[in-house]
Design an enzyme around this catalytic site. Structure first.
Site, PDB file in Angstrom:
ATOM      1  CB  ALA A   1      -0.927  -0.007   1.221  1.00  0.00           C
TER       2      ALA A   1
ATOM      3  CD  GLU B   1       2.245  -0.898  -5.568  1.00  0.00           C
ATOM      4  OE1 GLU B   1       2.301  -1.497  -4.487  1.00  0.00           O
ATOM      5  OE2 GLU B   1       1.466   0.066  -5.787  1.00  0.00           O
TER       6      GLU B   1
ATOM      7  CG  ASP C   1      29.648  28.055 -29.575  1.00  0.00           C
ATOM      8  OD1 ASP C   1      30.554  28.847 -29.298  1.00  0.00           O
ATOM      9  OD2 ASP C   1      29.618  27.379 -30.624  1.00  0.00           O
TER      10      ASP C   1
ATOM     11  CG  ASP D   1      28.141  24.859 -33.561  1.00  0.00           C
ATOM     12  OD1 ASP D   1      29.064  25.088 -32.755  1.00  0.00           O
ATOM     13  OD2 ASP D   1      27.932  25.555 -34.563  1.00  0.00           O
TER      14      ASP D   1
ATOM     15  CG  ASP E   1      30.946  23.912 -28.436  1.00  0.00           C
ATOM     16  OD1 ASP E   1      31.594  24.757 -27.805  1.00  0.00           O
ATOM     17  OD2 ASP E   1      30.471  24.119 -29.572  1.00  0.00           O
TER      18      ASP E   1
ATOM     19  CD  GLU F   1      -3.567   2.118  -2.371  1.00  0.00           C
ATOM     20  OE1 GLU F   1      -3.948   2.037  -3.537  1.00  0.00           O
ATOM     21  OE2 GLU F   1      -2.354   2.039  -2.045  1.00  0.00           O
TER      22      GLU F   1
END
Length: 982
Positions: free
Chosen positions: A313, A317, A359, A660, A664, A729
């Site tokens: 309980a 899950e 950059d 790019d 980098d 629960e």
């Protein structure tokens, strides 16, 4: 070394700058060899290698490819899904349930069903998590690699086009404008050769290459070497390969990247902490209930099964599956915003970002040089349009056509019209391409002009002269066109073109040209001067040709910022995100772009170069980064970038890095989240990153930040939703234990049915809630802020208590209405079966109302619209229908031990649900009328004021700052820096 290899060839890959043998027995780094010595040192000749020799070297050194990244096998990655702490707890619970089934006499088949059900939950979570991760990874692998597939090589004196992977040290390659370099090479022949090293160094300017030996300490600093992944922008030449594959500079950066540890995202850390606490709490409470049941005289196995229900309980899950799918929804939303996420948890990491290290070239700018201003005869002419498409116009074009005609004639570049999926592009030097585009905007047909004035001689650009000259035959006689650095050009001019004809270049006129150059350069423009002179014949020497010139004017250009970046920067500032520029470019160029996009608004930002970073120890660097001022880091290496990122992380910042180039990549991998460019980025950068921008736009980062923040807030919503019903629960189970009721009010298999059948879909619908309007007006959440914050705990405890009251009420009401003593109840008793059915249904119905309640934190759900999330309504109705099926379907009744409910029962349960929604609305009303804590108010105010201040500054002061703050000295310095390339 194998005997079949040339004896003079050095064993092992020579490192860039490593010494190689000379014919006289001495040794020197490759950049210090004469061209004729290079051939001997690498066992080759002007005819290139023989086919047999090249094959032998290929077998010895391997293909010219970067090693594939180390990846876990699919089965290992799938198995890793079972190492999640929630999964471990459930696996242990399943094993214990199997054990309980084996020890019982007679055996209870329900325990066997429960054991298999728990394993099914674990397997389902693992499959969902694996599929989502694998799908994102496979999508990322479809991106194109940058390293070229073919290259031109001399073998046995014959020029061949071969796959780039076939290159070996000693090969002689031919280089032409537009070619991508396939390996690290030493130039042995150069004709106006220049290369764009931006993917490797981050510097956007084309750099001239020579064949002569140099005294540079390293090959990377030498002007006679070219490197894998860079591009030839103009001229032609030949070069000898001295390093291939992993031995190249690209390979060095790849190794540096591969060694960088994979950083855990903030959400990963938070979920791990939460899992440990919930698991510990579940075990502790389960053990306490087990001991309590034993004290009351319950059989060992019965007490254990009861305690197991308590543990199940408490464990959410459905959380792993809900989390994975919710993040996957964020991934799909980002993909629609041109942001491809390779790792699900990176979605939320970007949302918690506090610093973006960006950059410049290709990220903030378009990586396309564009002429924006012309100056001639004392007048300035603006040029509209950006990029290489000849769309735009030149103001007062009649006054600058002679300037642009001469500039266009003095170029080697070629403008290529759109074809297939590619737009307008330049083949050759981008600076020259920009001149051709400006000439086309002024109405000139550059192809016709070059045909009417064919070239009869040239003096290629020389970095010492800083000039390029071409001689042409025209209908009026010979004409020499010269372009280059204004200061160098002006010193060779004695006349100037005016509207009334050519005049002597007097002191005042010369001063006017210098002032115009300073003004243009002070705004970050790269400025070129253009001049002409009539010639009867092509002079023998450049010094003789480039004298007595007539000055025509100035051409100012820049790599323009992307139009959407300024607004994106303002949005980041509003959101309280600091932006630090990390670039390999010149400080003045970087500052000019930073001012244009709003990253820099202060008159005197902090500008630090890589050499200064080298001189800083850890404390000095920490002090630099601790400052709140605007910061630009220029001329930095990959090592510098990674060091800065690590220092920011040590300060508790959540760091995103954009880039790019291969330079980098180490920082991209070391960051909390690396963001690579998809269209122009290198494969090394894309591999190291967790997110790829398909449109290369910084603005997409801002959109992704907003979505990432929304994902985190949605996760908080469904956590409140999930854990509140966990309390509901647990409450009847604990109440039964303390009341001495011998049976569980809610079986473990019923709990699993609630958690997976009734709760997952509403939780997913909550995870799909769109960003709230004020998402980007809030500061980033603190790294110290816990996912399980006190606010979240108070909220789900409040909701859980209200639910628990309703659930316990209906259970004990049914038990007492049966009129049977507690000790006489059995698992087959109809009253007991209806009681546990009511318990399960009470939780399911109240969760429907709970899902509506948790959609907002403070605002009334009636304000946003009770039914404005149709997915949530549909998911809640599905859960209720599933509960009805469990109650009324005979075979499901046998599995869950349930009984049919009457219409009056459903009415009572709905009443409890309305009570829950009402209680939450009252709580929100109380929160709204209560002033916010000072800290929270300050935080929000800070975030908003930063945004407003930044927005106003960017909107009203950038132009002034860019034009005036830099000053004349900046203009001159920028002019000197830009003069390196014509």
């Amino acid at each position: 070394m194998p005997s079949h290899l040339t004896a003079s060839f050095p064993a092992g890959h020579p490192r860039p700058g490593a010494s190689v043998p000379r014919p006289d027995g001495s040794s020197a780094p490759v950049q210090r060899l004469r061209p004729d010595e290079v051939f001997g040192a690498y066992g080759t000749s002007v005819r290139g290698l023989s086919g047999a020799e090249a094959g032998a070297r290929l077998g010895y050194y391997g293909p010219n490819q970067l090693p594939r990244p180390r990846r876990k096998g699919m089965w290992r990655r799938f198995a890793a899904q079972f190492t999640d702490l929630f999964a471990v707890v459930l696996i242990v619970a399943s094993g214990l349930t199997f054990l309980a089934y084996a020890l019982q006499d007679p055996r209870d088949v329900g325990n066997l069903q429960l054991a298999f059900a728990i394993l099914g939950v674990v397997l389902l979570n693992a499959v969902i998590g694996f599929v989502q991760e694998y799908s994102a990874e496979r999508t990322a692998q479809t991106l194109q690699a940058m390293v070229p597939h073919t290259c031109r090589v001399l073998r046995d004196g014959e020029r061949l086009e071969l796959p780039s992977g076939a290159l070996v040290p000693g090969d002689v390659v031919a280089l032409e404008a537009g070619d991508a370099v396939s390996a690290d090479c030493r130039v042995v022949e150069a004709h106006g050769l220049s290369v764009n090293n931006a993917p490797l160094t981050g510097e956007s300017s084309a750099v001239g290459r020579v064949s002569e030996q140099t005294a540079a300490d390293t090959a990377l600093d030498s002007r006679n070497c070219v490197f894998m992944g860079t591009t030839v922008v103009s001229g032609s030449g030949k070069a000898v390969v001295y390093a291939s594959g992993a031995a190249t500079e690209f390979g060095r950066i790849y190794r540096l990247t591969d060694e960088a540890p994979q950083q855990k995202t903030p959400l990963q850390r938070e979920v791990a902490v939460m899992a440990r606490r919930v698991a510990a709490l579940a075990v502790a409470i389960g053990a306490g209930v087990f001991a309590l049941r034993l004290q009351t005289g319950q059989p060992l196995v019965s007490a254990f099964v009861f305690a197991l229900g308590v543990m199940v309980a408490l464990v959410p899950e459905g959380l792993p599956a809900t989390l994975s799918v919710s993040l996957a929804i964020g991934v799909r939303r980002m993909a629609r915003r041109q942001a491809l996420v390779k790792r699900l948890l990176a979605v939320e990491a970007l949302g918690s970002t506090t610093v973006i290290c960006t950059d410049k070239t290709g990220t903030l700018t378009q990586a396309e040089m564009t002429v924006t201003q012309l100056w001639s005869d004392g007048a300035s002419h603006t040029v509209s349009g950006v990029g290489y498409a000849p769309a735009g116009e030149v103001a007062g074009a009649d006054g600058v056509r002679a300037l642009l005609r001469a500039g266009a004639l003095c170029t080697d570049a070629r403008l290529v019209p759109p074809e297939r999926s590619e737009g307008w592009r330049v083949l050759g030097d981008t600076t020259e391409g920009a001149i051709l585009v400006a000439a086309a905007k002024a109405g000139l047909d550059t192809a016709a002009e070059k045909e009417a004035a064919p070239r009869i001689g040239e003096f290629p650009f020389d970095p010492v002269r800083k000039l390029m000259s071409t001689a042409h035959r025209t209908s009026r006689g010979g004409l020499l066109c010269v372009k280059g650095a204004p200061q160098e050009l002006l010193a060779r001019c004695d006349r100037v073109r005016r509207a009334g004809g050519d005049e002597e270049l007097t002191g005042p006129l010369r001063d006017a040209v210098v002032a115009a150059d300073d003004e243009m350069a002070g705004r970050g423009l790269r400025v070129l001067g253009v001049a002409v002179r009539p010639v009867d014949a092509v002079p023998d020497r450049a010094e003789e040709a480039e004298a007595g010139l007539t000055f025509l004017g100035l051409i100012g250009m820049l790599d323009p910022p992307r139009p959407e970046v300024s607004e994106a920067v303002r949005a980041c500032h509003r959101a309280g995100i600091r932006i630090v520029m990390l670039t390999g470019d010149h400080p003045l160029t970087a500052e000019a772009i930073a001012r244009r996009v709003g990253i820099v608004t202060d008159p005197s930002p902090t500008v630090v170069t890589g050499s200064r970073l080298d001189a800083m120890d850890a404390d000095a660097l920490d002090g630099l980064l601790a400052g709140s001022g605007q910061l630009l880091l220029c001329r930095v290496s990959p090592e510098h970038k990674m060091r800065v990122v690590a220092a920011l992380q040590a300060r508790g910042e959540v760091v995103a890095v954009t880039g790019d180039g291969a330079n980098d990549a180490p920082a991209l991998k070391h960051a909390d989240i690396g963001v690579a460019m998809g269209a122009t980025g290198t494969d090394v950068a894309r591999e190291a990153s967790e997110m790829v921008l398909l449109d290369d736009s910084f603005a997409s980062i801002t959109a992704a930040v907003e979505l990432g923040r929304s994902v985190y807030r949605n996760i908080r919503k469904f956590l409140a939703y999930l854990f509140s019903h966990n309390l509901a629960e647990l409450a009847p189970i604990l109440a039964a234990a303390f009341a001495g009721f011998p049976l569980v009010p809610l079986t473990a298999i019923q709990i699993l049915a609630i958690d997976l059948g009734s709760d997952v879909l509403p939780a997913l619908a909550l995870g799909a809630e769109p960003p709230e309007p004020d998402t980007m007006d809030r500061p980033p959440r603190s790294r110290r802020e816990r996912l399980f914050s006190a606010e979240l705990v108070r909220r789900f405890v409040f909701l859980g208590l209200v639910q628990s009251i309703g659930v316990c009420t209906v259970f004990f009401w049914q038990v007492h209405s049966a009129g049977i003593p507690f000790a006489d109840f059995t698992s087959g008793d109809p009253a007991y079966r209806k009681a546990i059915t009511l318990t399960q249904a009470a939780i399911v119905v109240s969760q429907f109302f709970n899902s509506l309640a948790v959609r907002t934190d403070r605002q009334s759900v009636f304000t946003v619209g009770l039914f404005s999330n149709p997915r949530l309504i549909a998911a809640g109705c599905f859960g209720i229908l599933l509960m009805a099926a469990i109650s009324y379907t005979p075979w499901l009744q046998d599995v869950f031990h349930t009984a049919p409910l009457a219409l009056a029962d459903w009415a009572v349960l709905a009443g409890f649900g309305v009570l829950l929604l009402t209680a939450e609305e009252v709580r929100k009303w109380w929160v709204r009328r209560t002033p916010a804590p000072a800290g929270a108010s300050a935080g929000n105010a800070a975030g908003t004021s930063v945004g407003k201040a930044t927005g106003n500054a960017a909107g009203t002061s950038v132009g002034k700052a860019a034009g005036n703050a830099a000053g004349t000295s900046v203009g001159k310095a920028a002019g000197n820096e830009k003069e390196e390339t014509p």
